[in-house]
Design a protein around this motif. Structure first.
Motif, short mmCIF file in Angstrom:
data_model
loop_
_atom_site.label_atom_id
_atom_site.label_comp_id
_atom_site.label_asym_id
_atom_site.label_seq_id
_atom_site.Cartn_x
_atom_site.Cartn_y
_atom_site.Cartn_z
N TRP A 21 0.84 -1.19 0.00
CA TRP A 21 0.00 0.00 0.00
C TRP A 21 0.88 1.26 0.00
CZ3 TRP A 21 -4.15 1.84 -1.69
CH2 TRP A 21 -4.72 3.00 -1.19
N GLN A 22 1.94 1.26 0.79
CA GLN A 22 2.86 2.41 0.81
C GLN A 22 3.54 2.58 -0.55
OE1 GLN A 22 2.97 4.78 3.09
NE2 GLN A 22 1.34 3.60 4.06
N LEU A 25 1.02 4.23 -2.80
CA LEU A 25 0.87 5.65 -2.48
C LEU A 25 2.06 6.48 -2.93
CD1 LEU A 25 -0.75 5.55 1.06
CD2 LEU A 25 -1.86 5.98 -1.14
N GLU A 29 -0.21 9.37 -5.46
CA GLU A 29 -0.63 10.20 -4.33
C GLU A 29 -2.14 10.45 -4.31
OE1 GLU A 29 1.61 13.78 -4.53
OE2 GLU A 29 3.49 12.81 -3.97
N GLU A 30 -2.77 10.38 -5.48
CA GLU A 30 -4.21 10.63 -5.56
C GLU A 30 -5.02 9.60 -4.77
OE1 GLU A 30 -3.12 8.11 -9.16
OE2 GLU A 30 -2.24 9.81 -8.12
N THR A 32 -4.27 8.67 -1.67
CA THR A 32 -4.14 8.94 -0.24
C THR A 32 -5.53 9.08 0.38
OG1 THR A 32 -2.01 10.02 -0.58
CG2 THR A 32 -3.18 10.52 1.47
N GLY A 33 -5.75 8.35 1.46
CA GLY A 33 -7.04 8.38 2.14
C GLY A 33 -8.10 7.51 1.50
N LEU A 34 -7.73 6.76 0.47
CA LEU A 34 -8.72 5.95 -0.26
C LEU A 34 -8.46 4.44 -0.16
CD1 LEU A 34 -9.19 8.18 -3.44
CD2 LEU A 34 -10.70 7.95 -1.47
N ASP A 36 -10.03 2.30 1.79
CA ASP A 36 -11.32 1.60 1.78
C ASP A 36 -11.91 1.52 0.38
OD1 ASP A 36 -11.20 1.10 4.49
OD2 ASP A 36 -12.40 2.85 5.03
N ALA A 65 -14.53 10.18 -5.17
CA ALA A 65 -13.65 10.83 -4.21
C ALA A 65 -12.27 11.17 -4.78
CB ALA A 65 -13.48 9.96 -2.97
#
Length: 82
Positions: A21-22, A25, A29-30, A32-34, A36, A65
């Motif tokens: 996952w890292q 990311l 970067e888009e 990030t926070g997604l 789920d 999102a």
């Protein structure tokens, strides 16, 4: 090590590690926070098999999102069978 496991619509178990996952990311970067939404893409998204590698699939799902220049989350998955 953190690991998330989901089952796709065809009954396949797919897992994603914190390290992967890292890595994602760092390149995207888009997302990030997604996390789920990414896991939901694996659970419910449409998939297409890669023509040159029958064990590789791309899962795709619309995601409102995302920043305006993006419309879908696309996740590449390689199945390894024991």
């Amino acid at each position: 090590m953190t690991k998330w496991a989901v089952q796709d619509r065809w009954g396949n178990e797919i897992y994603l590690t914190e390290e992967r996952w890292q890595h994602i990311l760092n390149r995207h970067e888009e997302l990030t926070g997604l996390l789920d939404a990414t896991l939901e893409t694996l659970r419910r998204g449409r998939r297409r098999q890669e023509s040159l590698d029958p064990n590789r699939y791309r899962y795709r799902r619309l995601c409102a999102a995302l920043p305006p220049e993006f419309s879908h989350i696309v996740v590449a998955v390689v199945f390894r069978y024991k």
